[in-house]
Each structure stands twice: as C-alpha cells, then as structure tokens.
Design a protein around this motif. Structure first.
Motif, mmCIF file in Angstrom:
data_model
loop_
_atom_site.group_PDB
_atom_site.id
_atom_site.type_symbol
_atom_site.label_atom_id
_atom_site.label_comp_id
_atom_site.label_asym_id
_atom_site.label_seq_id
_atom_site.Cartn_x
_atom_site.Cartn_y
_atom_site.Cartn_z
ATOM 1 N N SER A 1 0.826 -1.212 0.000
ATOM 2 C CA SER A 1 0.000 0.000 0.000
ATOM 3 C C SER A 1 0.861 1.264 0.000
ATOM 4 N N ALA A 2 2.154 1.112 0.273
ATOM 5 C CA ALA A 2 3.021 2.292 0.289
ATOM 6 C C ALA A 2 3.110 2.933 -1.088
ATOM 7 N N PHE A 3 2.702 2.188 -2.123
ATOM 8 C CA PHE A 3 2.881 2.707 -3.469
ATOM 9 C C PHE A 3 1.612 3.314 -4.047
ATOM 10 N N ASP A 4 0.530 3.243 -3.275
ATOM 11 C CA ASP A 4 -0.679 3.930 -3.725
ATOM 12 C C ASP A 4 -0.432 5.427 -3.631
ATOM 13 N N PRO A 5 -1.107 6.214 -4.485
ATOM 14 C CA PRO A 5 -0.902 7.658 -4.382
ATOM 15 C C PRO A 5 -1.426 8.178 -3.043
ATOM 16 N N GLU A 6 -0.884 9.282 -2.650
ATOM 17 C CA GLU A 6 -1.289 9.849 -1.364
ATOM 18 C C GLU A 6 -2.717 10.359 -1.415
ATOM 19 N N THR A 7 -3.446 10.138 -0.331
ATOM 20 C CA THR A 7 -4.753 10.779 -0.241
ATOM 21 C C THR A 7 -4.632 11.887 0.788
ATOM 22 N N PRO A 8 -4.689 13.152 0.315
ATOM 23 C CA PRO A 8 -4.456 14.246 1.247
ATOM 24 C C PRO A 8 -5.568 14.330 2.282
ATOM 25 N N ARG A 9 -5.226 14.814 3.467
ATOM 26 C CA ARG A 9 -6.237 15.022 4.504
ATOM 27 C C ARG A 9 -6.935 16.340 4.231
ATOM 28 N N LEU A 10 -8.214 16.377 4.500
ATOM 29 C CA LEU A 10 -8.969 17.600 4.315
ATOM 30 C C LEU A 10 -8.824 18.444 5.579
ATOM 31 N N ALA A 11 -8.458 19.707 5.415
ATOM 32 C CA ALA A 11 -8.321 20.573 6.581
ATOM 33 C C ALA A 11 -8.808 21.974 6.213
ATOM 34 N N PHE A 12 -8.952 22.793 7.224
ATOM 35 C CA PHE A 12 -9.532 24.125 7.006
ATOM 36 C C PHE A 12 -8.709 25.204 7.689
ATOM 37 N N VAL A 13 -8.700 26.377 7.059
ATOM 38 C CA VAL A 13 -8.058 27.549 7.669
ATOM 39 C C VAL A 13 -9.055 28.709 7.624
ATOM 40 N N TRP B 1 10.048 0.300 12.985
ATOM 41 C CA TRP B 1 9.731 -0.635 11.897
ATOM 42 C C TRP B 1 9.775 -2.067 12.400
ATOM 43 N N HIS B 2 8.604 -2.684 12.486
ATOM 44 C CA HIS B 2 8.548 -4.104 12.843
ATOM 45 C C HIS B 2 7.183 -4.656 12.463
ATOM 46 N N SER B 3 6.992 -5.946 12.681
ATOM 47 C CA SER B 3 5.801 -6.612 12.165
ATOM 48 C C SER B 3 4.515 -6.197 12.883
ATOM 49 N N ASP B 4 4.623 -5.549 14.037
ATOM 50 C CA ASP B 4 3.414 -5.171 14.767
ATOM 51 C C ASP B 4 2.797 -3.848 14.310
ATOM 52 N N LEU B 5 3.449 -3.162 13.361
ATOM 53 C CA LEU B 5 2.925 -1.866 12.938
ATOM 54 C C LEU B 5 1.637 -2.034 12.148
ATOM 55 N N SER B 6 0.785 -1.032 12.239
ATOM 56 C CA SER B 6 -0.428 -1.052 11.429
ATOM 57 C C SER B 6 -0.034 -0.799 9.970
ATOM 58 N N GLN B 7 -0.909 -1.189 9.064
ATOM 59 C CA GLN B 7 -0.681 -0.992 7.635
ATOM 60 C C GLN B 7 -0.426 0.493 7.344
ATOM 61 N N ARG C 1 3.449 4.962 6.152
ATOM 62 C CA ARG C 1 4.021 6.260 6.497
ATOM 63 C C ARG C 1 5.534 6.147 6.652
ATOM 64 N N VAL C 2 5.983 5.099 7.369
ATOM 65 C CA VAL C 2 7.422 4.964 7.610
ATOM 66 C C VAL C 2 8.154 4.645 6.305
ATOM 67 N N TRP C 3 7.579 3.728 5.508
ATOM 68 C CA TRP C 3 8.248 3.336 4.256
ATOM 69 C C TRP C 3 8.478 4.560 3.376
ATOM 70 N N ARG C 4 7.413 5.354 3.226
ATOM 71 C CA ARG C 4 7.531 6.526 2.350
ATOM 72 C C ARG C 4 8.486 7.556 2.932
#
Ligand SMILES: [Zn+2]
Ligand SMILES: [Zn+2]
Length: 735
Positions: free
Chosen positions: A117-129, A282-288, A293-296
C-alpha cells in the motif's frame, strides 16, 4: 538523485518502447522481460505494475532484457500513478542477499516490497483555515472557533470542535458560510526530526574514546565495522548515540537494529530523552497505515532515524550514514522462516554497499565478531567499567548436589534466604528460567507414557493457568486427557520439571506477601502482558519478576539487586557448536540485570556442573579467556568462523519421499577439495507441524566457495514436487 546517476538499462524495441528485465516479488528464477509504456525510461529500481498470467502485481525494473521474447509478444507494464524508485543500493543489496543465501532474487525483493500500500498515491487530509469572509451571524461558539483559527494553522473539523469546545455542527456552519476555507494537508504529519544537540552529554573517558572513533568513521563516510564491546551497564547505548548524533549533523539517515520488538519500548524512551523525539519504528506489529508512512518517509529521506527489527534492513534508505546492530550476538537476528538470512551479517553487507560505517554492539559478542575484532578486521572499542557508581554484581554458584531441594521444588535454601533478605530490605529480585509454561513434560505415573504433539517430535508443555497442554512448535493445544491413552489409568499424569509458572507457584507459597509477576515470550503471556510486567517491575510495583529470556535483555531496573538462575545448566548440552557460547551470553546478560544503580547486585546460579568452563568464566568475570578457549576449540574443529557450514533441510508430508530425496541428494554430492557432506539424518524435530524433516550438512574449509558448491550440487538433482528444499547458509540452529 541526478539523471546521470540513474542507471539506464533498457533497450529500444521496434516500436520505440524500452524493454527491460523486470523482477517480480515471487520465487522465480530471475527477472522477465517486459516492455515499458512509450516514453517511460528503463531505470533500475523503478516500481511498475506487471501482470503474470492472470495476476497483477508490483515489479521492479531490474536489468537489461534477455531479449529472447519477440517484441510483439512482450507484455507491457503499467506505471504507478506516482513514480517510486527503489534506491540503487537496495537493488544491489537484494541481488547480493539472494546470491549469498541461494534464494531466488524475487523472494528477497518481496521483503522490500512487502508494504504494497506504500505505493498507492497519497490521499491528502482535508483541513480548514480561516477565510476572508466574516460570518453573517456571529455567536459566542463561532467566535471561539475563529479565535482558534486565528493562528493560521490548518485543522480538521474535529480538531476545531475540540479546541474551541463546540460541536462539529458549529464548525461546519462556518465552513458553509465561507469563514473557514478548505486547504489540503499531506496525508501524514511529517515525522519529528531528532535533534543531535538536544541535551548535554557527559561521557566517561572510555566512552568518549569509543564515541570519538565512531564519530570519526561517520564523518569520513566510508565503510568501516566497529565492535562496541562493553560490559552490561557500561553505557554502550549512550556512547553510540553520539555517533547517531554525528550522522544527524551530517544530514544522513541512521538505522538502529534491535533483536526483538519487546525491547523497543524502553529504547524509544531513551532515544527521546537524548534526541527530543521518538525515532521511526519498523517491525511486524505496525499497522498498515503506519508501515506506509514509515516506508515513504524512509524513501523520501524525511525519516532520519529508524529503529527496527530484521526486516528494516530492506527499507529504501537513500542516504544511509550509519547502521547500528544492538545485541549483535542475538540469535533472533537469524530469520528462520521463508528466506533464511542472518540480519547482522547482512547489515554488514548493506553498510558496505551504502559505503557507511556499521557498529556491532554487545556485552557478549558472537565468537565470529570477537575473532574479527581480535584480528583487527573490526575496530575493537571496549567499555570495561560500569557507568556511574554501579559495580558488577557478585556471582555465586549454588551447587545443587550439596544444597538439595525437595522433589517438586526448585528454589534451594541459599536462594530462598537471599530472596528473604532482599524482600526484608525492600529490594527487588528476579528469577530466570528459560522455560515457558508450568512443566515441560507430562507423563503417566503408572506406565511412563509421555504426552507428545501429534504433529511434531516434541513434548506437550503444560500451561496450568489456562488448563491447557500446548506444543510450542505448531501451536497444537489440548486439555489434559481424563485417562492415560496407553494404560487407561485415570488421573495418573505427573508434571515433570519446572517452567516459569511452576516456579512462580513455589515462590508464592514460600513468600505469600511478595508481589510476583511472570514475563515470558508466550502465546499466553503475550507481548502486552509481558510489557505490563516489565513496566510494573520498573515502577517498583513488583517484588519478584519471574521470566524466560525475555527478561534478560536490555531492561534497566534500578531497584533490582538479586538475580536467581534456576537452572544454569539448561541449554548447555545441545550438541551444536554454539551451545556453550550461547549459554554464556544468556547467563551473563541475565546476571547483568542485578545491581545497576547504587546498590550492589548478587547473582545466585543453581547448577550441577560448577566446574563447567561457562560457570568458571562467569564467577571469575573472565570472559576473554572463555572466548579464547572457545576460539581454540572451534579452530580445531574447523567450525565457524574457521570453517563454513551450510545446511539443507528437506521437508514434506510424504515421509518416504523426503527420505528418498535425502539419499538421492547425498549420492549426487560432488567431490570437492575441502568439502564434507554429512547426512541425510532425521532432523532434531524429525516431525514438525506434520512435516517429516531430514537434514544434510555441508562442512567446508574457509576458502571454499560454498555457494558455488551448493549451486553445482543442487542443479544436478531433481527434487520431487512433494518435497520442499531449504538452504540455510551459516546455520545457527540445528533443529
Ligand atoms: Zn499410562
Ligand atoms: Zn506440534
């Protein structure tokens, strides 16, 4: 990276497309030729989507094409939406590991691509100012939100609601009126950047000298290996942190490897104290999501320091300035499933490829590293004194032939007395036994029938707290049968020998007042429970911690003064060349938990072999002469590191086919100077998870190219489909 540095490897076909060998993360012989979409250049490391049969998967542009497939029959790969490159160093590393371990390169690549999933394009978070519009109707709640927004920072709806203490509806009202406007944030918050100069560090002269040597290596930016060899409590970690700090000052990335996830919690806290924030993990217990996030972040260079287990070696570092392998002697660095490799040895290879220094750290180095240091191949940085006021614990043997213990009990009188004294003065104690569960063996008192696993050549281990018998190899579980399956006697089962649960039961009956906790690497006492026990111990909420090797490592308990070793002889008779070394390392590490602050520590080791060289070396604090003896013994036996070993393990559900294949392999073994082939013999666990297992062992002189020998050998034998063949180069376990 500049264009010039990118390696162009493709060849143009008649239609003007680039053709290249693409490596797929599968156990295939090598890369397959594919065409790239028009206009895409074949650059080694480019990640693409390739199809094989009806399957679509990620692949990596790897090498020039073989050119055996006609242009019009070539399949075309697809580009990723966002171009991602595996760094050249990582590609070279994958090739190297594959060749050394005799695995197909695709199987090794799979470890680098595991985070699909690290290679899927980023989905930006929606935020407001805050926008320019003033809301038509102002309320007190709306005013509070706009006040929060006054600092100009972007926030999500829920963050605004929370900070301004209003309902999300109020925030949405402001958005509708245009008083808050949409903006885009990157998918993840960037990782914090560790600050090399966050705190002032004072080191002892010895630590300073070691740190300076490592710092010089980091500055020089060349491959160099150092063995940081310091007794337990000598401050190895804070010493190598200085090298980490230097790499950070040089804007480089750092990989710190730990043998087990269980060790990371305390480590992360220490790191944060030194550098002001936590490193990436970085280890096997990390969430997807976290893995992505770490890979990228590693790939784009924003992750500066990664702390990880074995698999972190396959992260896409592009500017590695330092690798540290902590507790380098640990067997946990050996990956035993799938592609078999030794992460410590491969870390040295990666450092060599990346042209950066590597530090191997340990209080009890592997004999291999000890020999490399004593011959000058590695820089030998020694820390011989405990940090601060702490002194080395006194180690005393309790000869179980003199201090008898009652049948069915395990704590000798000298050990009980020491525990009593410790508890009386409010100090903590630890009991170590490297056996999980209640009892390692259950047998019938009438006929002697032993309860074994139906799938493995192994005893079932009783876990009394859960009223279960469990196989520690395949996970088979059952309850205690009501009668003996052999003689049908009812209630005839007897628990034989101790596990940590049984020692805890005895301790609780002798010291009913003591607060006791168990920590073991167990399905029953899982990582959280173990961490909870360890935290409780650190906070002084526990008087007595009883555990397996999980408690031996890296933990710092300032109030712990007494360590009792229930059975120091365990594991000494494995019959493999490293058995003694391992026993020494483990016992030394457990002992090192005692007396790490102002109070002196005491270690009591219960043994029936007080004259054993391991015991003598521990009591006399004379590690180096023990290592010297081991070195001579290995040299005489042509055992590693003076000779080379490789194991071939055959397994399969059809026992006859496995045994026949073993014989056929042995017959086909080529004659070569300096090579001996042993076997086939049934493996120690000749039945494991229902699979019959046979082993062959290659023993070779140091100068022999073992990989070439194995390749020539295996090429000449046809392995039936029902038999699985695994090669283990430099085996460390002989089961
Ligand atoms: Zn029986
Ligand atoms: Zn089993």
């Amino acid at each position: 990276m500049t264009d010039k540095e990118l390696k162009q490897i493709g060849k143009k076909d008649s239609r003007g497309r680039e053709i290249a060998g693409v490596l797929l993360p599968l156990p295939l012989k090598g890369p397959y030729d594919y065409a790239l979409p028009k206009g895409v250049e074949a650059v080694r490391g480019l990640i693409v989507v390739a199809s094989l049969g009806s399957r679509e998967m990620l692949g990596v542009v790897w090498c020039p094409p073989e050119g055996t497939v006609g242009d019009n029959r070539l399949k075309e790969v697809e580009e990723l939406e966002e171009a991602v490159l595996l760094p050249a160093g990582l590609c070279d590393f994958v090739d190297w590991v594959a060749s050394y371990t005799l695995n197909p390169p695709g199987s090794i690549l799979a470890m680098a691509l595991r985070t699909a999933s690290a290679f899927d394009p980023e989905t930006p978070r929606l935020a407001f100012v805050k926008g320019d519009t003033v809301p038509p109707r102002m309320t007190e709640a709306r005013a509070r939100v706009l006040e929060v927004a006054g600092d100009g920072l972007a926030r999500s709806v829920s963050s605004f609601a929370q900070e301004a203490n209003v309902t999300p509806a109020v925030v949405r009202g402001l958005i509708a009126s245009g008083a808050l406007v949409e903006t885009e944030l990157p998918e993840y918050r960037a990782l914090d950047i560790p600050d090399p100069d966050c705190v002032a560090v004072t080191l002892s002269d010895e630590q300073r000298a070691a740190a300076d040597s490592m710092i010089a290596d980091v500055r020089e930016g060349k491959f160099a290996t150092s063995l940081l060899d310091g007794i337990t409590g000598s401050g190895k970690t804070e010493t190598y942190f200085e090298a980490v700090a230097e790499a950070l000052r040089q804007d480089k990335q750092v990989l710190i490897m730990l043998p087990e996830i269980a060790l990371t919690i305390q480590f992360m806290e220490r790191f944060a104290e030194r550098f002001g924030c936590r490193p990436a993990e970085w280890h096997s217990d990390l969430s997807q999501k976290e893995r992505r996030r770490v890979w990228r972040s590693v790939a784009n260079g924003t992750a500066r320091v990664v702390v990880g287990a074995r698999s972190s070696l396959f992260l896409p570092f592009s500017d590695l300035g330092l690798i540290i392998v902590d507790e380098e002697h640990e067997q946990a660095y050996k990956q035993e499933d799938g592609a078999i490799y030794h992460a410590r040895d491969m870390a040295v290879v990666r450092a060599n490829i990346e042209k950066c220094p590597i530090i191997l750290s340990s209080a009890t180095p592997s004999l291999e590293s000890f020999v490399n240091a004593s011959t000058g191949r590695y820089k030998w940085l020694k820390l011989s004194r405990r940090h601060g006021v702490a002194e080395l614990p006194e180690i005393r043997l309790v000869d179980l032939r003199d201090s008898r213990v009652e049948a069915g009990t395990w704590l000798s009188e000298p050990l009980r007395e020491a525990l009593r004294n410790g508890f009386a003065s409010g100090e903590q104690a630890m009991l170590f036994l490297n056996r999980r569960g209640y009892a390692p063996l259950t047998l019938c008192g009438s006929c002697g029938h032993k309860l074994t696993c139906p799938n493995c050549t192994a005893w079932l281990v009783e876990h009394r707290y859960r009223r279960r018998l469990a196989c520690h190899h395949c996970g088979f579980e059952s309850t205690l049968p009501p009668e003996c399956p052999q003689c049908h006697e009812v209630g005839s089962f007897v628990a034989c020998g101790p596990g940590v649960e049984r020692v805890a039961e005895e301790a609780a009956s002798v010291f009913p007042e003591a607060r006791i906790a168990i920590a073991s690497s167990d399905i029953l006492h899982g990582p959280e429970e173990t961490q909870a026990a360890i935290r409780a111990m650190a906070k002084n909420e526990v008087d007595l911690l009883i555990g397996t090797q999980i408690i031996a490592k890296g933990h710092h308990f300032p109030q712990l003064t007494l360590v009792g070793i229930i059975d120091a002889d365990l594991g000494g008779s494995d019959g493999d060349v490293r058995a003694r070394e391992r026993t020494f390392q483990l016992l030394n590490q457990v002992s090192g938990r005692a007396g790490r602050a102002e109070k002196p520590g005491l270690v009591l080791m219960q043994t029936r072999n007080p004259k054993d060289p391991v015991m003598t070396a521990l009591v006399n604090v004379d590690r180096d002469s023990f290592y010297e003896q081991e070195r001579q013994y290995r040299e005489r036996a042509s055992a590693p590191p003076f000779g080379r070993l490789a194991a071939i393990i055959l397994s399969g559900g059809d026992g006859e086919a496995v045994r026949e294949t073993g014989k056929a392999l042995a017959r086909a073994a080529p004659n070569a100077k300096g090579v001996k082939v042993w076997g086939p013999t049934p493996a120690f666990y000749s039945l494991l998870r229902g699979q019959t297992r046979e082993r062959l062992l290659v023993q070779a002189e140091r100068s022999v190219d073992v990989q070439a020998y194995l390749r020539a050998w295996l090429a000449g034998v046809k392995i039936p489909g029902s038999v699985r063949l695994t090669v283990d180069v430099d085996p460390v376990s002989f089961f």
